[in-house]
Motif scaffolding. Structure first.
Motif, mmCIF file in Angstrom:
data_model
loop_
_atom_site.group_PDB
_atom_site.id
_atom_site.type_symbol
_atom_site.label_atom_id
_atom_site.label_comp_id
_atom_site.label_asym_id
_atom_site.label_seq_id
_atom_site.Cartn_x
_atom_site.Cartn_y
_atom_site.Cartn_z
ATOM 1 N N TYR B 35 0.744 -1.244 -0.195
ATOM 2 C CA TYR B 35 -0.123 -0.133 -0.042
ATOM 3 C C TYR B 35 0.716 1.218 -0.086
ATOM 4 C CZ TYR B 35 -4.120 -2.696 1.534
ATOM 5 O OH TYR B 35 -5.249 -3.363 1.686
ATOM 6 N N GLN B 37 0.612 5.385 1.102
ATOM 7 C CA GLN B 37 -0.150 6.243 2.053
ATOM 8 C C GLN B 37 0.372 7.527 2.144
ATOM 9 O OE1 GLN B 37 -0.625 5.272 6.477
ATOM 10 N NE2 GLN B 37 -2.496 6.428 6.305
ATOM 11 N N PRO B 43 -4.612 4.554 3.444
ATOM 12 C CA PRO B 43 -3.730 3.586 2.490
ATOM 13 C C PRO B 43 -4.602 3.232 1.212
ATOM 14 C CG PRO B 43 -3.916 2.668 4.804
ATOM 15 C CD PRO B 43 -4.937 4.035 4.629
ATOM 16 N N ILE B 56 -3.199 -8.900 -8.105
ATOM 17 C CA ILE B 56 -3.850 -7.582 -8.236
ATOM 18 C C ILE B 56 -2.694 -6.626 -8.476
ATOM 19 C CG2 ILE B 56 -5.170 -5.636 -7.487
ATOM 20 C CD1 ILE B 56 -6.880 -7.622 -5.765
ATOM 21 N N GLU B 58 -2.847 -2.622 -9.192
ATOM 22 C CA GLU B 58 -3.675 -1.465 -9.160
ATOM 23 C C GLU B 58 -3.166 -0.170 -10.105
ATOM 24 O OE1 GLU B 58 -6.833 -0.744 -7.429
ATOM 25 O OE2 GLU B 58 -6.909 -2.856 -7.808
ATOM 26 N N LEU B 90 3.491 0.799 2.832
ATOM 27 C CA LEU B 90 3.111 -0.188 3.923
ATOM 28 C C LEU B 90 3.019 -1.673 3.262
ATOM 29 C CD1 LEU B 90 0.259 1.923 5.445
ATOM 30 C CD2 LEU B 90 2.083 1.308 6.694
ATOM 31 N N ALA B 98 -5.899 -13.800 -1.027
ATOM 32 C CA ALA B 98 -6.945 -12.679 -1.349
ATOM 33 C C ALA B 98 -8.086 -13.057 -2.250
ATOM 34 C CB ALA B 98 -6.084 -11.594 -2.285
ATOM 35 N N GLY B 99 -9.437 -12.560 -1.690
ATOM 36 C CA GLY B 99 -10.563 -13.222 -2.667
ATOM 37 C C GLY B 99 -11.623 -13.494 -1.524
#
Lengths: 112, 116
Positions: B35, B37, B43, B56, B58, B90, B98-99
């Motif tokens: 992440y 921030q 975040p 993923i 982004e 972070l 995930a998911g």
């Protein structure tokens, strides 16, 4: 997209009082919610979570309430202490996007 | 033990430098996250790895390059960054990939990055 927002950017409370931090979300696909506490210079710290099949969950001095009808989440802190001063984020997991969305955060100031 | 560690704690780099951020967890978690921030902001998700595979991205600029050498380590390689990339980076991990129905993410303390 982002769906979680907070009603108040800053909350000041007296030490010993109860604190309530609110969060609104807009996506009905949100089914898992977390409250994080972030102190200055640190990473977010997990406080408590709740799934959409529940409307209340209690921890040590903290309670999370979930109202799915109005898409509202709140964090209650009992007997607020100076160590509770931090920024609090709510985050909701949207399974259709497969990720968490964070609210904008509420800064809690505890006055001695 | 829910500890995620990150190194370095602080990093200052020029726009032509190449540096790496490191993240480690020994909780047996199968998903790890990066992440970003900015000050006074929440975040923002950058990358997700599940079972050591990128699941993923982004739409992060290619000057950020993630790497997951094994299930305990996550790196973020930095090259040709811009001053606006200055932020707290972070790392987080979660037990399940995930998911699904979502899983608790545990965050590290972050790396404070300054790009000059």
């Amino acid at each position: 997209g982002e769906s979680v927002g907070l009603h108040l950017p800053t909350l000041s409370v007296q030490e010993g009082d109860n604190s309530i931090i609110n969060c609104a979300y807009s996506n009905s696909a949100s089914d898992y919610f977390i409250w994080y506490k972030q102190e200055s210079g640190k990473g977010p710290q997990f406080i408590i979570d709740i799934r959409s099949n529940m409307d209340k969950r209690q921890g040590q001095r903290v309670t999370v309430l979930l109202n799915k009808t109005v898409k509202h989440l709140s964090l209650q802190i009992a007997a607020t202490q100076p160590g509770d001063s931090a920024v609090y984020f709510c985050a909701d997991f949207q399974y259709n996007f497969n990720k968490f969305y964070f609210g904008s955060g509420t800064k809690l100031n505890v006055k001695p | 033990d829910t500890e995620v560690t990150q190194t370095p704690k602080h990093l200052v780099m020029g726009m032509t430098n190449k540096k790496s951020l490191k993240c480690e967890q020994h909780m047996g978690h199968r998903a790890m996250y990066w992440y970003k921030q900015k000050a006074k902001k929440p975040p923002e998700l950058m990358f997700v790895y599940s079972y050591e595979k990128l699941s993923i991205n982004e739409s992060v600029p290619s000057r950020f390059s993630p790497e997951c050498p094994n299930s305990s380590l996550l790196n973020l390689h930095l090259h040709a960054l811009q001053p606006e990339d200055s932020a707290l980076y972070l790392c987080a991990s979660s037990q399940r990939p995930a998911g699904g129905q979502g899983d608790t993410q545990y965050f590290g303390p972050g790396t404070r990055l300054t790009v000059l």
